[in-house]
Design an enzyme around this catalytic site. Structure first.
Site, short mmCIF file in Angstrom:
data_model
loop_
_atom_site.label_atom_id
_atom_site.label_comp_id
_atom_site.label_asym_id
_atom_site.label_seq_id
_atom_site.Cartn_x
_atom_site.Cartn_y
_atom_site.Cartn_z
N PRO A 58 0.77 -1.25 0.00
CA PRO A 58 0.00 0.00 0.00
C PRO A 58 0.80 1.30 0.00
CG PRO A 58 0.01 -0.93 2.19
CD PRO A 58 0.73 -1.92 1.30
N CYS A 59 1.46 1.59 -1.10
CA CYS A 59 2.22 2.84 -1.23
C CYS A 59 1.30 4.06 -1.21
CB CYS A 59 3.09 2.80 -2.48
SG CYS A 59 2.22 2.39 -3.99
#
Length: 179
Positions: A132-133
């Protein structure tokens, strides 16, 4: 051998890539750092996808439907040692929460001034959403950098968080028309 699968999403067409029995890429078609070796969606084979691609597509559909907060597909991510350290830290950010680039630098034992290097590694994450950047924002609480575009980043954060808890910049972005 690399295998690809094109899937629809509420934020636009996505391309999944796998090698052997591991997911190696999740990209929005046309995003920054889109793989150069990716086939044109029109030329993709219609054969049944590999098990890992089918599982990844199913888990992403569940995520977009609000039914999944954690992914379980096997990943294989190519990158430098530093990039892999940053990506390992990204998966520790819980669903619905955010962290700043500086906070990630400190968690990695780096000086807060290393936020730019962390941001660069974050931007090269080949498995967006699953790693989850999009949960990383500026220390000022603003949306910055996302290979898939800030509108998509805002939409992903909106999906994961109640509107009252959104970073300040989210209200400035219109995510209704994002495809």
């Amino acid at each position: 051998m690399k295998h690809y699968l094109s899937i629809p999403s509420p934020l636009g067409t996505m391309l999944l890539r796998a090698e052997d029995d591991a997911l190696t890429g999740v990209y929005f078609v046309g995003q920054k750092y889109f793989p150069l070796d990716a086939p044109n969606a029109a030329n993709m084979a219609v054969a049944a996808p590999s098990r890992v691609l089918a599982e990844s597509a199913e888990q992403l559909a569940e995520y977009f439907a609000g039914e999944r907060q954690r992914f379980t597909v096997r990943l294989q991510m190519a990158g430098s040692t530093f990039q892999r350290r940053v990506w390992s830290e990204l998966v520790k950010i819980p669903f619905g929460e955010i962290a700043s680039y500086g906070q990630l630098a400190l968690r990695l034992g780096l000086a807060a001034g290393s936020a730019r290097a962390v941001g660069a590694a974050n931007g090269r994450n080949p498995v967006s959403i699953i790693v989850p950047c999009h949960r990383v924002i500026s220390s000022a609480g603003e949306l910055t950098g996302y290979a898939g575009g800030l509108e998509r980043k805002a939409a992903l954060l909106t999906l994961e968080r109640p509107a009252a808890a959104q970073p300040r910049q989210l209200e400035l972005l219109d995510t209704e028309g994002v495809r």
